[in-house]
Design a protein around this motif. Structure first.
Motif, mmCIF file in Angstrom:
data_model
loop_
_atom_site.group_PDB
_atom_site.id
_atom_site.type_symbol
_atom_site.label_atom_id
_atom_site.label_comp_id
_atom_site.label_asym_id
_atom_site.label_seq_id
_atom_site.Cartn_x
_atom_site.Cartn_y
_atom_site.Cartn_z
ATOM 1 N N PHE A 195 -47.057 22.059 -8.159
ATOM 2 C CA PHE A 195 -47.413 21.230 -9.311
ATOM 3 C C PHE A 195 -47.521 22.084 -10.566
ATOM 4 C CE2 PHE A 195 -49.374 17.977 -11.841
ATOM 5 C CZ PHE A 195 -48.877 16.802 -11.295
ATOM 6 N N LEU A 196 -47.093 21.508 -11.695
ATOM 7 C CA LEU A 196 -47.016 22.239 -12.957
ATOM 8 C C LEU A 196 -47.821 21.542 -14.051
ATOM 9 C CD1 LEU A 196 -43.120 22.713 -13.028
ATOM 10 C CD2 LEU A 196 -44.800 24.220 -11.925
ATOM 11 N N ALA A 197 -48.194 22.316 -15.065
ATOM 12 C CA ALA A 197 -48.826 21.769 -16.267
ATOM 13 C C ALA A 197 -48.376 22.597 -17.458
ATOM 14 C CB ALA A 197 -50.347 21.786 -16.157
ATOM 15 N N ILE A 198 -48.136 21.935 -18.588
ATOM 16 C CA ILE A 198 -47.710 22.610 -19.813
ATOM 17 C C ILE A 198 -48.880 22.672 -20.788
ATOM 18 C CG2 ILE A 198 -46.160 22.496 -21.800
ATOM 19 C CD1 ILE A 198 -44.124 21.099 -19.983
ATOM 20 N N HIS A 199 -49.086 23.830 -21.372
ATOM 21 C CA HIS A 199 -50.141 24.037 -22.370
ATOM 22 C C HIS A 199 -49.875 23.155 -23.589
ATOM 23 C CE1 HIS A 199 -52.594 26.271 -25.336
ATOM 24 N NE2 HIS A 199 -53.273 26.719 -24.297
ATOM 25 N N PRO A 200 -50.905 22.595 -24.225
ATOM 26 C CA PRO A 200 -50.681 21.713 -25.389
ATOM 27 C C PRO A 200 -49.938 22.389 -26.540
ATOM 28 C CG PRO A 200 -53.016 22.248 -25.122
ATOM 29 C CD PRO A 200 -52.332 22.676 -23.871
ATOM 30 N N SER A 201 -49.985 23.701 -26.623
ATOM 31 C CA SER A 201 -49.251 24.412 -27.668
ATOM 32 C C SER A 201 -47.756 24.482 -27.384
ATOM 33 C CB SER A 201 -49.785 25.849 -27.805
ATOM 34 O OG SER A 201 -49.436 26.614 -26.647
ATOM 35 N N GLY A 202 -47.373 24.204 -26.137
ATOM 36 C CA GLY A 202 -45.984 24.329 -25.730
ATOM 37 C C GLY A 202 -45.543 25.767 -25.500
ATOM 38 N N TYR A 227 -47.002 27.865 -23.081
ATOM 39 C CA TYR A 227 -47.299 28.361 -21.737
ATOM 40 C C TYR A 227 -47.150 27.255 -20.699
ATOM 41 C CZ TYR A 227 -49.620 31.541 -24.969
ATOM 42 O OH TYR A 227 -49.890 32.373 -26.031
ATOM 43 N N LEU A 228 -46.882 27.684 -19.475
ATOM 44 C CA LEU A 228 -46.803 26.770 -18.344
ATOM 45 C C LEU A 228 -47.602 27.357 -17.193
ATOM 46 C CD1 LEU A 228 -43.892 24.733 -16.960
ATOM 47 C CD2 LEU A 228 -44.897 26.435 -15.437
ATOM 48 N N TYR A 229 -48.210 26.470 -16.392
ATOM 49 C CA TYR A 229 -49.048 26.895 -15.275
ATOM 50 C C TYR A 229 -48.577 26.200 -13.995
ATOM 51 C CZ TYR A 229 -51.684 28.469 -19.228
ATOM 52 O OH TYR A 229 -52.027 29.093 -20.411
ATOM 53 N N SER A 230 -48.625 26.930 -12.902
ATOM 54 C CA SER A 230 -48.256 26.350 -11.611
ATOM 55 C C SER A 230 -49.325 26.685 -10.583
ATOM 56 C CB SER A 230 -46.904 26.894 -11.126
ATOM 57 O OG SER A 230 -47.044 28.198 -10.577
ATOM 58 N N VAL A 231 -49.602 25.720 -9.695
ATOM 59 C CA VAL A 231 -50.408 26.063 -8.530
ATOM 60 C C VAL A 231 -49.482 26.740 -7.528
ATOM 61 C CG1 VAL A 231 -52.064 24.192 -8.825
ATOM 62 C CG2 VAL A 231 -50.005 23.790 -7.478
ATOM 63 N N TYR A 246 -47.299 31.333 -17.071
ATOM 64 C CA TYR A 246 -46.003 31.783 -17.573
ATOM 65 C C TYR A 246 -45.943 31.542 -19.076
ATOM 66 C CZ TYR A 246 -44.658 31.346 -12.639
ATOM 67 O OH TYR A 246 -44.603 31.458 -11.273
ATOM 68 N N ALA A 247 -45.243 32.429 -19.773
ATOM 69 C CA ALA A 247 -44.966 32.222 -21.197
ATOM 70 C C ALA A 247 -43.638 31.485 -21.322
ATOM 71 C CB ALA A 247 -44.902 33.559 -21.930
#
Length: 374
Positions: free
Chosen positions: A64-71, A73-77, A90-91
């Motif tokens: 599962f992924l999520a994108i930072h509101p700034s666009g 960064y991205l995060y994954s479990v 991730y940048a």
């Protein structure tokens, strides 16, 4: 004349932006059948085509992924990590949308299956299905993840002895005003409600700390209506949806409709529901069904209640996750077991979906996130 020239200049600038902007689709996967990690595609809105741009190595099931509101960064479990779980940061490269690894942190629980980021971009919320815990991680100014500020453990079970023998935290969904986070526990048939304090990096139980759904139904994912007044909860184990009215001041949820079936009346096979989203206008609700292998299409009335309209087969097996285009033109479905993502056009007048014939192969796709880069 000056006004005319200004208008022309604005139009030219808008055209230049449209030509240079790219829409990027990020795909989280399970590390099976040759999957290499996170897949990055460019999405062509005019044609519905997907062109692969990058593969980001990660052999721990970055599901599962999520994108930072700034666009930025991205995060994954990392669902396949050890008993402490894991989350990766991730940048995002501004012009290409490609990902570069930043760091990792433990999620304080086995089987992390969902991550979300608050609107300030300071907190990441991680749901650990196997460990039955909900964890908060701070996000630093450079996008990296800090060590968890807290991790909550739960107790309880449900009547389904195979799936509800203990708590199974499945998702954490932010309210539109960023004041509350709703945490779904499939194991105990509860949705917990927390107040958010971005300054301290912690949460606390809201005045109404939880709400229950029908015993044995298994709440999994939530969708909040665009007007913020209604919440829809996937009841995974009964292939149904529950509708709640939301109090914007307190965050409290009041059940107004329960156990609305999302399968055809004559279907008798095995099925579990998974993901849920509204369209951007709030007129329609979609829910994925694994087994029947389709997206249920429901209409949303003015009072928030829903009515099943029909089904759209997803062109594959086990649609674990899907995405409704923020512009309301497309729906993309991730078919986990047949290793493909299919693209549908969304009719904003009827809510119905039409298969575009566009599809791409991705090993065990789990989560889809779309964003624009310039």
């Amino acid at each position: 004349m000056k006004s005319f020239l200004t208008t022309i200049l604005c139009l030219l600038m808008m055209s230049a932006y449209a030509q240079s902007a790219k829409e990027i689709l990020y795909v989280g996967t399970y590390s099976v059948r040759g999957s290499e990690g996170i897949y990055v595609f460019e999405f062509d809105r005019a044609t519905g085509n997907l062109k692969q741009m990058q593969t980001v190595p990660n052999d721990k099931s970055p599901s599962f992924l999520a994108i930072h509101p700034s666009g930025k960064y991205l995060y994954s479990v990392n669902e396949g990590a050890d008993k402490n779980g894991g989350v990766s940061a991730y940048a995002i490269e501004p012009k290409t949308g490609n990902l570069n690894p930043l760091n990792q942190q433990p999620s304080k629980g086995r089987g992390p299956c969902h991550v979300s980021v608050d609107q300030t971009g300071k907190l990441a919320f991680v749901s650990n299905y196997g460990g039955g815990t909900f964890t908060v991680l701070p996000i630093k100014a450079d996008g990296t993840l800090g060590e968890p500020t807290e991790s909550m453990e739960y107790t309880g079970s449900g009547p389904n002895q195979q799936r509800q023998e203990k708590p199974h935290i499945h998702s954490a969904t932010l309210s539109p005003d960023n004041r509350f986070v709703y945490v779904a526990d499939l194991g105990s048939d509860k949705v917990y409600i927390y107040d958010i304090d971005p300054a301290s990096g912690k949460v606390k139980p809201a005045a109404t700390p939880f709400v229950s759904v029908k015993p044995g139904s298994g709440p999994r994912h939530l969708a909040i209506h665009p007007n913020g007044r209604y919440v829809y909860v996937v009841e995974e184990l009964t292939s149904a949806v529950a509708t709640f009215k939301r109090d914007a001041k307190t965050g409290a949820l009041t059940l107004i409709q329960d156990n609305v079936k999302t399968l055809p009346a004559d279907f008798s096979g095995n099925n579990t529901s998974a993901d849920i989203h509204t369209d951007p206008t709030g007129k329609y609700l979609y829910q994925s069904n694994r087994g029947y292998n389709a997206l249920a299409i429901l209409s949303i009335a003015k009072d928030g209640t829903v009515t099943l309209m029909g089904q759209q087969p997803t062109g594959g097996k086990t649609p674990r996750n899907f995405m409704v285009d923020p512009k309301g033109q497309y729906v993309l479905a991730a078919n986990q077991e047949t290793d493909n993502i299919t693209v549908f056009r969304l009719d904003p007048k009827t809510g119905k979906l039409t298969d575009t014939g566009k599809s791409v192969s991705v090993p065990s796709p789990v989560c889809l996130k779309l964003m624009t880069v310039q």
